[in-house]
Design an enzyme around this catalytic site. Structure first.
Site, short mmCIF file in Angstrom:
data_model
loop_
_atom_site.label_atom_id
_atom_site.label_comp_id
_atom_site.label_asym_id
_atom_site.label_seq_id
_atom_site.Cartn_x
_atom_site.Cartn_y
_atom_site.Cartn_z
N GLU A 154 -1.91 -5.51 8.41
CA GLU A 154 -1.04 -4.98 9.55
C GLU A 154 -1.63 -5.09 10.66
OE1 GLU A 154 -0.72 -0.52 9.05
OE2 GLU A 154 0.51 -0.66 7.02
N ASP A 182 1.00 -1.35 0.02
CA ASP A 182 0.21 0.34 -0.28
C ASP A 182 0.59 1.63 -0.04
OD1 ASP A 182 0.51 -0.14 2.67
OD2 ASP A 182 -1.02 0.20 3.57
N SER A 183 1.92 0.84 -0.33
CA SER A 183 3.26 2.06 -0.20
C SER A 183 3.12 3.03 -1.54
CB SER A 183 4.54 1.65 -0.14
OG SER A 183 4.61 0.40 -0.46
N GLU A 224 8.87 -4.18 11.45
CA GLU A 224 8.67 -2.58 10.48
C GLU A 224 9.03 -1.79 11.87
OE1 GLU A 224 6.23 -0.83 7.93
OE2 GLU A 224 7.67 1.42 7.45
N LYS A 244 -1.45 -9.15 3.04
CA LYS A 244 -0.60 -9.12 4.20
C LYS A 244 -1.92 -8.28 4.19
CE LYS A 244 2.87 -5.50 4.22
NZ LYS A 244 2.25 -4.79 4.81
N ASP A 270 -0.93 -5.93 -0.75
CA ASP A 270 -1.12 -5.87 0.60
C ASP A 270 -2.53 -5.61 0.94
OD1 ASP A 270 -0.15 -4.45 3.06
OD2 ASP A 270 1.36 -3.66 2.54
O1 KIV Z 1 3.81 -1.15 1.97
C1 KIV Z 1 4.65 -1.53 2.14
O2 KIV Z 1 5.20 -1.38 0.89
C2 KIV Z 1 5.10 -1.98 3.13
C3 KIV Z 1 6.08 -2.62 3.36
C4 KIV Z 1 7.57 -1.53 3.68
C5 KIV Z 1 6.64 -3.49 4.29
O3 KIV Z 1 4.16 -2.95 3.74
#
Ligand code: KIV
Length: 267
Positions: free
Chosen positions: A117, A46-47, A184, A115, A85
């Protein structure tokens, strides 16, 4: 081509002490390059809200946008495991919504895992998603979707209370059935202890050298994004300068009528 990376293979890598590599990917072209270089896991992070969409944090990206990018990445990879994510609010409201949204990553996006959080707070949610047959990678420590609660992108786990809470989060992810865990922004000693205590692999970012694998945001490690440079990033290239230089040459060539030349033209 080396063998296809699968979820069970990621678990086996920890058992045999092979380091796991993970990079973020958001589109077809990058996915092809990273896959050819034998990166084990492509994380559609989600970055992308920050490095692709230009937002100040990860909160704005939607499920539909994440699915769109996941599809593009899946089309570009042959070997790597693709992990989607789960964006903010796609799994926090209820376990039912979480299972449905996680399922979309596999059904519509073509990802092989998701993934999300959190640790103890999302233990039930992780268990329900896993029960639906969807592999889950956890993410504890500095969790960017909680940026406002944390008060910024700060290293977590420096005091005893936080240290113990993050350890409990990590254990909760394993107990709920997660197959791997991103650590992280935490002291390396904490990451080392978690890595020792868990049987599932840990994948660090700003968590020191003792994790079972490492992940970086592709734009950070290639020097494409320089709004800020966290201490934990190692730059393997300065592509912003390379691209800027190439584009300046194109602009000069067109203005000074060096491009297109004879060899670029048709008769
Ligand atoms: O969204 C992302 O890029 C991440 C990584 C930094 C692990 O969650």
């Amino acid at each position: 081509m080396a063998e296809k990376v699968t979820v069970p293979e990621i678990a086996k890598m920890k058992q045999r002490g092979a380091k796991i590599t993970c990079l973020t990917a958001y589109d077809y072209s990058f996915a092809r390059i990273l896959d050819s270089a034998e990166v084990d896991i492509l994380l559609v992070g989600d970055s992308l809200a920050c490095v692709v969409q230009g937002y100040a944090n990860t909160l704005a990206v939607t499920m539909d946008e994440m699915i769109y990018h996941t599809r593009a990445v899946v089309r570009g990879r042959k070997r790597a495991l693709v992990v989607g994510d789960m964006p903010f609010l796609s799994y926090q409201v209820s376990s039912e919504e979480a299972v449905r949204n996680a399922g979309r990553f596999l059904q519509e996006g073509g990802a092989e895992a998701v993934k999300l959080e959190g640790g103890t707070a999302v233990r039930e949610t992780i268990a329900k998603i896993v029960q639906a047959g969807i592999p889950v990678m956890g993410h504890v420590g500095l969790t960017p979707q909680s940026i406002h609660r944390l008060g910024g992108y700060k290293v977590q786990g420096k005091d005893k209370g936080q240290y113990d809470a993050i350890l409990a989060d990590a254990l909760a992810v394993e107990e709920a059935g997660g197959f791997a865990l991103v650590l992280e922004g935490m002291p390396m000693e904490l990451a080392k202890e978690i890595t020792k205590r868990l049987s599932i692999p840990t994948i660090g970012i700003g968590a020191g050298p003792h994790c079972d694998g490492q992940v970086l945001v592709i734009h950070d490690m290639l020097g494409l994004f320089d709004d800020f440079k966290p201490r934990f990033v190692k730059r393997y290239a300065e592509l912003k300068d390379v691209i800027g230089g190439a584009v300046k040459s194109f602009v000069a060539d067109v203005r000074e009528e060096r491009f297109p030349a004879e060899e670029h033209s048709f008769r």
